[in-house]
Design a protein around this motif. Sequence first.
Motif, mmCIF file in Angstrom:
data_model
loop_
_atom_site.group_PDB
_atom_site.id
_atom_site.type_symbol
_atom_site.label_atom_id
_atom_site.label_comp_id
_atom_site.label_asym_id
_atom_site.label_seq_id
_atom_site.Cartn_x
_atom_site.Cartn_y
_atom_site.Cartn_z
ATOM 1 N N ARG A 1 -1.554 16.030 -5.024
ATOM 2 C CA ARG A 1 -0.438 15.085 -4.975
ATOM 3 C C ARG A 1 0.493 15.478 -3.834
ATOM 4 O O ARG A 1 1.007 16.599 -3.818
ATOM 5 C CB ARG A 1 0.316 15.083 -6.306
ATOM 6 C CG ARG A 1 -0.535 14.631 -7.490
ATOM 7 C CD ARG A 1 0.175 14.835 -8.815
ATOM 8 N NE ARG A 1 1.371 14.009 -8.926
ATOM 9 C CZ ARG A 1 2.612 14.500 -9.069
ATOM 10 N NH1 ARG A 1 2.809 15.807 -9.109
ATOM 11 N NH2 ARG A 1 3.629 13.682 -9.173
ATOM 12 N N GLU B 1 0.208 8.144 -6.119
ATOM 13 C CA GLU B 1 0.608 9.547 -6.028
ATOM 14 C C GLU B 1 -0.449 10.421 -5.361
ATOM 15 O O GLU B 1 -0.273 11.625 -5.225
ATOM 16 C CB GLU B 1 0.901 10.101 -7.430
ATOM 17 C CG GLU B 1 2.125 9.493 -8.105
ATOM 18 C CD GLU B 1 3.430 9.909 -7.442
ATOM 19 O OE1 GLU B 1 3.428 10.901 -6.682
ATOM 20 O OE2 GLU B 1 4.451 9.232 -7.675
ATOM 21 N N LYS C 1 3.309 3.974 0.459
ATOM 22 C CA LYS C 1 2.965 5.374 0.217
ATOM 23 C C LYS C 1 3.606 6.289 1.253
ATOM 24 O O LYS C 1 4.060 7.389 0.933
ATOM 25 C CB LYS C 1 1.438 5.558 0.220
ATOM 26 C CG LYS C 1 0.741 5.010 -1.016
ATOM 27 C CD LYS C 1 -0.707 5.451 -1.110
ATOM 28 C CE LYS C 1 -0.840 6.923 -1.398
ATOM 29 N NZ LYS C 1 -2.218 7.318 -1.769
ATOM 30 N N HIS D 1 7.286 6.602 0.450
ATOM 31 C CA HIS D 1 7.412 7.523 -0.694
ATOM 32 C C HIS D 1 7.312 8.973 -0.229
ATOM 33 O O HIS D 1 8.083 9.840 -0.684
ATOM 34 C CB HIS D 1 6.303 7.201 -1.700
ATOM 35 C CG HIS D 1 6.332 8.025 -2.942
ATOM 36 N ND1 HIS D 1 7.388 8.022 -3.835
ATOM 37 C CD2 HIS D 1 5.419 8.910 -3.463
ATOM 38 C CE1 HIS D 1 7.135 8.843 -4.836
ATOM 39 N NE2 HIS D 1 5.950 9.396 -4.626
#
Length: 348
Positions: free
Chosen positions: A204, A282, A296, A299
């Motif tokens: 992750r 994730e 993504k 993030h």
Amino acid sequence: MEIGVTTFVETTPDVQTGEVISHAQRIREVVEEIVLADQVGLDVFGVGEHHRKDFAASAPAVVLAAAASRTKRIRLTSAVTVLSSDDPVRVFQDFATLDGISNGRAEIMAGRGSFIESFPLFGYDLNDYEELFEEKLELLLELCKSEKVTWKGKHRAAIDHLGIYPRPVQDPLPVWIGSGGNTQSVIRAGTLGLPLVLAIIGGRPVQFAPLVELYKRAAAKAGHDVSKLPVASHSHGFIGEDTEEAADTFFPSTQHVMNVIGRERGWGRYDRSSYDAARSFEGALYVGDPETVAQKIIHLRKEVGITRFMLHVPLGTMPHHEVMKAIELLGTEVAPRVREEVAKWEAG
């Protein structure tokens, strides 16, 4: 927020046809990919050094130089230079030459190398793995700092007040430290005040946040201005018009490469369930349509603090036109979304 591409210039067998592209053809294709990346507004393109049959770029600076005179803005970097088994003087000269051709767009990404074929090839002992990198990084930084250098080490002949030429356009020539997440390398980069690149290719990505904090603490402790130190990531991925179609396109070559390397390193078999888990929100695979990949990356910026994102594409051999389309979408669709969202978030 900078967005770019990395490649290892792979020449693995095509999983559909079994055909193996020639090294020469793949190198020419990569030059075209760099030119396109510049045209669509990407910030950086990195070429990794390897010394084995299934990778064509044993000399990244030469490949990058071929694209330098055909590009205008994009920064050109190794990804990585295996500094431990190379001569820092020659590395500096190669990239100073690239810097001249590109008029100040060259960078060196120095790493210890997760692939070790270069060590026996150039006559180095793997027992000296850590010591070689530390000593050669020290010399490389001296070369970047001073025109004339006096230096003495254990694994290379001493230099006694000799000039190193050509001098680069940039002063100093940028040197980044590439790391797979090793705590020692992260602390070293921070202590030296060098930009950090993290290879985030599994698990992750948010798990790398503590490493970024460790890097910043080491930099602050050494007296460096942390606000001026960029942190980059390099992650596998692919972009298509449709997420599921992109996933299906990228999977076959990814599975092939991961299983070949996995057999060499004792990893478990890589299957579709592993792949699909990695491309979840994730996960560490950046595969999908432009909106999916952009979200993504945003993030990653918010949770880990990455200021440069480099998409590694292709992974294994893929048709050149598919790679070109992914680069086009990264530059025209993904990068604008990311830059706009990051600018809003930071402003307010």
